[in-house]
Write a protein that holds these residues in place. Structure first.
Motif, PDB file in Angstrom:
ATOM      1  N   ARG A 169      -5.617   0.250   7.630  1.00 62.86           N
ATOM      2  CA  ARG A 169      -6.543  -1.109   7.116  1.00 62.86           C
ATOM      3  C   ARG A 169      -5.643  -2.263   7.597  1.00 62.86           C
ATOM      4  O   ARG A 169      -5.988  -3.333   7.976  1.00 62.86           O
ATOM      5  CB  ARG A 169      -6.876  -1.028   5.563  1.00 62.86           C
ATOM      6  CG  ARG A 169      -7.880  -2.204   5.251  1.00 62.86           C
ATOM      7  CD  ARG A 169      -8.439  -2.010   3.769  1.00 62.86           C
ATOM      8  NE  ARG A 169      -7.096  -2.065   2.846  1.00 62.86           N
ATOM      9  CZ  ARG A 169      -6.979  -1.556   2.188  1.00 62.86           C
ATOM     10  NH1 ARG A 169      -7.409  -0.282   2.039  1.00 62.86           N
ATOM     11  NH2 ARG A 169      -5.672  -1.558   1.327  1.00 62.86           N
ATOM     12  N   THR A 220     -13.922   7.766   7.836  1.00 66.70           N
ATOM     13  CA  THR A 220     -13.283   9.236   7.687  1.00 66.70           C
ATOM     14  C   THR A 220     -14.473  10.010   8.553  1.00 66.70           C
ATOM     15  O   THR A 220     -15.589  10.215   8.162  1.00 66.70           O
ATOM     16  CB  THR A 220     -13.451   9.506   6.424  1.00 66.70           C
ATOM     17  OG1 THR A 220     -12.213   8.755   5.854  1.00 66.70           O
ATOM     18  CG2 THR A 220     -12.589  11.120   6.259  1.00 66.70           C
ATOM     19  N   GLU A 269      -9.303  10.004  10.541  1.00 67.23           N
ATOM     20  CA  GLU A 269      -9.375   8.460  10.034  1.00 67.23           C
ATOM     21  C   GLU A 269      -9.452   7.707  11.395  1.00 67.23           C
ATOM     22  O   GLU A 269      -8.544   7.814  12.041  1.00 67.23           O
ATOM     23  CB  GLU A 269      -8.118   8.128   8.986  1.00 67.23           C
ATOM     24  CG  GLU A 269      -7.933   9.125   8.083  1.00 67.23           C
ATOM     25  CD  GLU A 269      -9.151   9.393   6.973  1.00 67.23           C
ATOM     26  OE1 GLU A 269      -9.993   8.219   6.745  1.00 67.23           O
ATOM     27  OE2 GLU A 269      -9.156  10.023   6.380  1.00 67.23           O
ATOM     28  N   ASP A 299      -0.824  10.846   1.708  1.00 64.80           N
ATOM     29  CA  ASP A 299      -2.141  11.533   1.655  1.00 64.80           C
ATOM     30  C   ASP A 299      -3.172  10.782   2.524  1.00 64.80           C
ATOM     31  O   ASP A 299      -2.909   9.695   3.132  1.00 64.80           O
ATOM     32  CB  ASP A 299      -2.569  11.687   0.264  1.00 64.80           C
ATOM     33  CG  ASP A 299      -2.585  10.431  -0.362  1.00 64.80           C
ATOM     34  OD1 ASP A 299      -2.763   9.436   0.296  1.00 64.80           O
ATOM     35  OD2 ASP A 299      -2.381  10.400  -1.472  1.00 64.80           O
ATOM     36  N   ALA A 300      -4.202  11.355   2.766  1.00 59.08           N
ATOM     37  CA  ALA A 300      -5.354  10.483   3.549  1.00 59.08           C
ATOM     38  C   ALA A 300      -5.546   8.932   3.196  1.00 59.08           C
ATOM     39  O   ALA A 300      -5.713   8.403   3.998  1.00 59.08           O
ATOM     40  CB  ALA A 300      -6.456  11.356   3.528  1.00 59.08           C
ATOM     41  N   SER A 301      -5.422   8.893   1.563  1.00 56.73           N
ATOM     42  CA  SER A 301      -5.948   7.669   1.395  1.00 56.73           C
ATOM     43  C   SER A 301      -4.756   6.504   1.621  1.00 56.73           C
ATOM     44  O   SER A 301      -4.963   5.569   2.000  1.00 56.73           O
ATOM     45  CB  SER A 301      -5.963   7.420  -0.171  1.00 56.73           C
ATOM     46  OG  SER A 301      -4.770   7.758  -0.784  1.00 56.73           O
ATOM     47  N   GLU A 302      -3.586   7.002   1.798  1.00 54.98           N
ATOM     48  CA  GLU A 302      -2.459   6.061   2.197  1.00 54.98           C
ATOM     49  C   GLU A 302      -2.752   5.982   3.835  1.00 54.98           C
ATOM     50  O   GLU A 302      -2.349   4.889   4.132  1.00 54.98           O
ATOM     51  CB  GLU A 302      -1.301   6.652   1.834  1.00 54.98           C
ATOM     52  CG  GLU A 302      -0.708   6.535   0.390  1.00 54.98           C
ATOM     53  CD  GLU A 302       0.641   6.932  -0.044  1.00 54.98           C
ATOM     54  OE1 GLU A 302       0.930   6.915  -1.133  1.00 54.98           O
ATOM     55  OE2 GLU A 302       1.269   7.673   0.888  1.00 54.98           O
ATOM     56  N   ARG A 351      -5.466   5.836   5.521  1.00 53.34           N
ATOM     57  CA  ARG A 351      -6.551   4.760   5.557  1.00 53.34           C
ATOM     58  C   ARG A 351      -5.952   3.420   5.313  1.00 53.34           C
ATOM     59  O   ARG A 351      -6.115   2.263   6.050  1.00 53.34           O
ATOM     60  CB  ARG A 351      -7.715   5.170   4.564  1.00 53.34           C
ATOM     61  CG  ARG A 351      -8.480   6.369   4.903  1.00 53.34           C
ATOM     62  CD  ARG A 351      -9.742   6.420   4.193  1.00 53.34           C
ATOM     63  NE  ARG A 351      -9.568   7.049   2.989  1.00 53.34           N
ATOM     64  CZ  ARG A 351      -9.546   8.175   2.578  1.00 53.34           C
ATOM     65  NH1 ARG A 351      -9.649   8.948   3.759  1.00 53.34           N
ATOM     66  NH2 ARG A 351      -9.296   8.715   1.351  1.00 53.34           N
ATOM     67  N   ALA A 352      -4.895   3.278   4.154  1.00 53.05           N
ATOM     68  CA  ALA A 352      -4.621   2.071   3.652  1.00 53.05           C
ATOM     69  C   ALA A 352      -3.673   1.579   4.805  1.00 53.05           C
ATOM     70  O   ALA A 352      -3.792   0.266   5.258  1.00 53.05           O
ATOM     71  CB  ALA A 352      -3.656   2.082   2.531  1.00 53.05           C
ATOM     72  N   THR A 376      -6.114  13.999   9.853  1.00 54.81           N
ATOM     73  CA  THR A 376      -5.170  14.147   8.771  1.00 54.81           C
ATOM     74  C   THR A 376      -5.512  15.544   8.107  1.00 54.81           C
ATOM     75  O   THR A 376      -5.125  15.911   7.126  1.00 54.81           O
ATOM     76  CB  THR A 376      -5.895  13.004   7.597  1.00 54.81           C
ATOM     77  OG1 THR A 376      -7.464  12.996   7.760  1.00 54.81           O
ATOM     78  CG2 THR A 376      -5.268  11.765   7.951  1.00 54.81           C
ATOM     79  N   VAL A 407       0.963  -0.997   0.133  1.00 51.50           N
ATOM     80  CA  VAL A 407       0.132   0.100  -0.122  1.00 51.50           C
ATOM     81  C   VAL A 407       0.960   1.381   0.039  1.00 51.50           C
ATOM     82  O   VAL A 407       0.147   2.274  -0.222  1.00 51.50           O
ATOM     83  CB  VAL A 407      -0.988   0.006   1.222  1.00 51.50           C
ATOM     84  CG1 VAL A 407      -1.914  -1.067   1.169  1.00 51.50           C
ATOM     85  CG2 VAL A 407      -0.138  -0.011   2.683  1.00 51.50           C
TER      86      VAL A 407
END
Ligand code: FAD
Length: 500
Positions: free
Chosen positions: A73, A191, A185, A64-67, A69-70, A221, A28
């Motif tokens: 997870r 989120t 997050e 970034d926020a998606s990283e 989140r990953a 974040t 990720v």
């Protein structure tokens, strides 16, 4: 002490195969945003409470926020603890890694996303340095008010997580009073958008809950902060007193008199003499205590307030009152205050910095009580603190080279915090609980209150993966912990920063 991980207070998670963790994170994050070598992770093994150290299993540097989140997870699916970290200037071990877990650093989330001079707000990522916000806002005549003395280095995400304070928080409020919205997050995959630019919001106050949650409830974040107009005029006053009791009384009288200066700091005789020798600030060496008071506002307002403060100080017994004539003299007065912590090296090779808060009316009695406790324990204590906020920073002077002195310093520190609690105060004003003050949490709160904290934690993080072993004591008894120990300036990170 190299590793203060303590299975008595740390929940223990089943170890995860390091190769499995590396592979899952590698899927990720690109290689340049993942640190897996022992050598590469060393800089992350402690925050500014360097007496506590442990190595994580991996350092993640999401961009970034998606990283973010990953990575959350991955931790959730593998059952791996995760510790968020800003700049690592925390003084209570809040960013201490969980051994073998994931440390998430926000060094790559450090952009100021927007500054809006009309609404007087800034939207920033969590890794932005505190001072960088004021620097960016300055061309608009604005600044971000909460000013921890670590502001050159500390991150706004860390400030939110600790509800950081500073000299000017007396007038302008703590972090919690200067943030409007957060993006968070959670470890369970949601989120959350908390707060808004509106004055009030329905429902539970999640903003207040999240501020000061020390990375236990979620990962911040994005932050929208309130900006404040830079004051037109600033006046700085030094008042000298024949005793700490009379100076403390003046503080209580200033506040009771309805005056709220921008800053109101106090130093006792031991502290001011060390600071004077170190910084040549112009402090009166024959005084037993000084107050440094800053008043700001429009010209007449600042002058009126300064005159009122001077009058109250005189009535409380001040023997000398002096107003800084120019910016150079003002800077010198503050340089002495900022240099007071390192100046303690003149008296003892080590000091232990305590952080407690008391109602301001109790200042005279509590300072006397601290003096009594110091004598009873046979150690000197210097007081340098945010007097206007009632936020004490007693510096216990000791020599770790002398058998038993470290233990005596820790016992004295605990007794001082218990004194703060006994007058209705708290065990921390701004440095947080982290790992350091778990045992004092047992003094401050009842079992029922601690159970309420644990229930809130479980609502956000049922598996207890976020920053475990911090803030909420996990067993009925609290183990004894150490503190901020500075030995000849060697073990203290950020030694270059001024200390308040
Ligand atoms: C010289 C010196 C002077 C200081 N003076 C002051 C002072 O005047 N006032 C004051 O209040 N403090 C002061 N401090 C303490 C410290 O600077 C503050 O607590 C600061 O807010 C920590 O910020 P940081 O970015 O370094 O956070 P870190 O130390 O990295 O982390 C602190 C806590 O925040 C959590 N965290 C960090 N980022 C996030 C995020 N994005 N989401 C969720 N959790 C997060 C961590 O898990 C940890 O629990 C001082 C420290 C030093 C070394």
């Amino acid at each position: 002490m190299l590793d203060r991980f303590d299975p008595d207070v740390d929940p223990t998670f089943p170890p995860v195969d390091p190769r499995r963790l590396a592979a899952a994170l590698g899927a990720v994050l690109p290689p340049d945003r993942l640190i897996l070598t022992t050598e590469g992770m060393r800089p992350y093994e402690a925050d500014a409470l360097a007496a506590y150290r442990s190595l994580p299993g991996a350092v993640a540097l999401p961009a970034d926020a998606s990283e973010v989140r990953a990575v959350l997870r991955v931790c959730r699916e593998l059952g791996v603890p995760l510790v968020p970290r800003g700049a690592g200037t925390g003084l209570s071990g809040g960013a201490l890694p969980y051994p073998g877990g994931v440390l998430m650093s926000f060094g790559k989330l450090s952009r100021i996303l927007a500054i809006d001079p009309v609404t007087r707000t800034a939207r920033v990522q969590p890794g932005v340095r505190n001072l960088a916000i004021s620097e960016a806002a300055q061309p608009h005549g604005l600044f971000y008010a909460p000013d921890p003395s670590s502001q050159l280095a500390c991150s706004i995400g860390g400030n939110v997580a600790e509800n950081a304070g500073g000299v000017h928080c007396l007038k302008y409020g703590l972090t919690v009073h200067n943030i409007l919205a957060l993006q968070v997050e959670t470890i369970t995959g949601e989120t959350l958008h908390i707060g808004s630019e509106a004055l009030d919001a329905p429902g539970f106050d999640l903003m207040a809950l999240m501020t000061g949650s020390e990375g236990l409830l979620g990962v911040v974040t994005e932050i929208t902060v309130r900006l404040t107009p830079i004051p037109a005029e600033i006046r700085t006053l030094l008042a000298a007193f024949p005793s700490t009791r009379s100076a403390a009384q003046a503080v209580a009288d200033i506040i009771a008199g309805g005056v709220t200066p921008a800053g109101l700091e106090m130093m006792d005789g031991l502290a001011l003499r060390a600071a004077e020798a170190y910084a040549h600030a112009g402090y009166p060496l024959d005084a037993e205590a000084i107050l440094i008071c800053e008043c700001d506002g429009e010209g007449a307002d600042a002058d009126d307030e300064t005159a009122r403060v001077a009058e109250i100080c005189r009535a409380a017994g001040a023997v000398q009152i002096h107003q800084a004539k120019d910016e150079g003299e003002r800077a010198r007065l503050w340089a002495g205050r900022k240099g007071a912590f390192p100046a303690m090296g003149r008296y003892a090779p080590d000091y232990y910095c305590i952080d407690g808060t008391i109602p301001r009316r109790c200042l005279p009695d509590v300072l006397t009580g601290i003096g009594d406790l110091a004598r009873a324990h046979g150690l000197a204590v210097a007081n340098v603190f945010h007097a206007g906020d009632g936020n004490l920073h007693p510096l216990i002077l000791y020599d770790a080279g002398k058998p038993g002195e470290l233990a005596t310093a820790e016992t004295l520190g605990g007794a001082i915090l218990e004194l703060c609690v006994s007058v209705g105060g708290t065990i921390t004003g701004e440095h947080g609980v982290g790992r350091e003050k778990l045992n004092q949490m047992c003094v401050q709160f009842t079992a029922a209150e601690l159970a309420a904290f644990a229930a809130i934690k479980a609502a956000f993080d049922p598996a207890g993966l976020l920053n475990p072993g911090k803030n909420i004591p996990s067993l009925p008894r609290c183990a004894e912990f150490g503190g901020l120990h500075v030995h000849r300036g060697q073990v203290m990170p950020h030694a270059d920063l001024p200390r308040f």
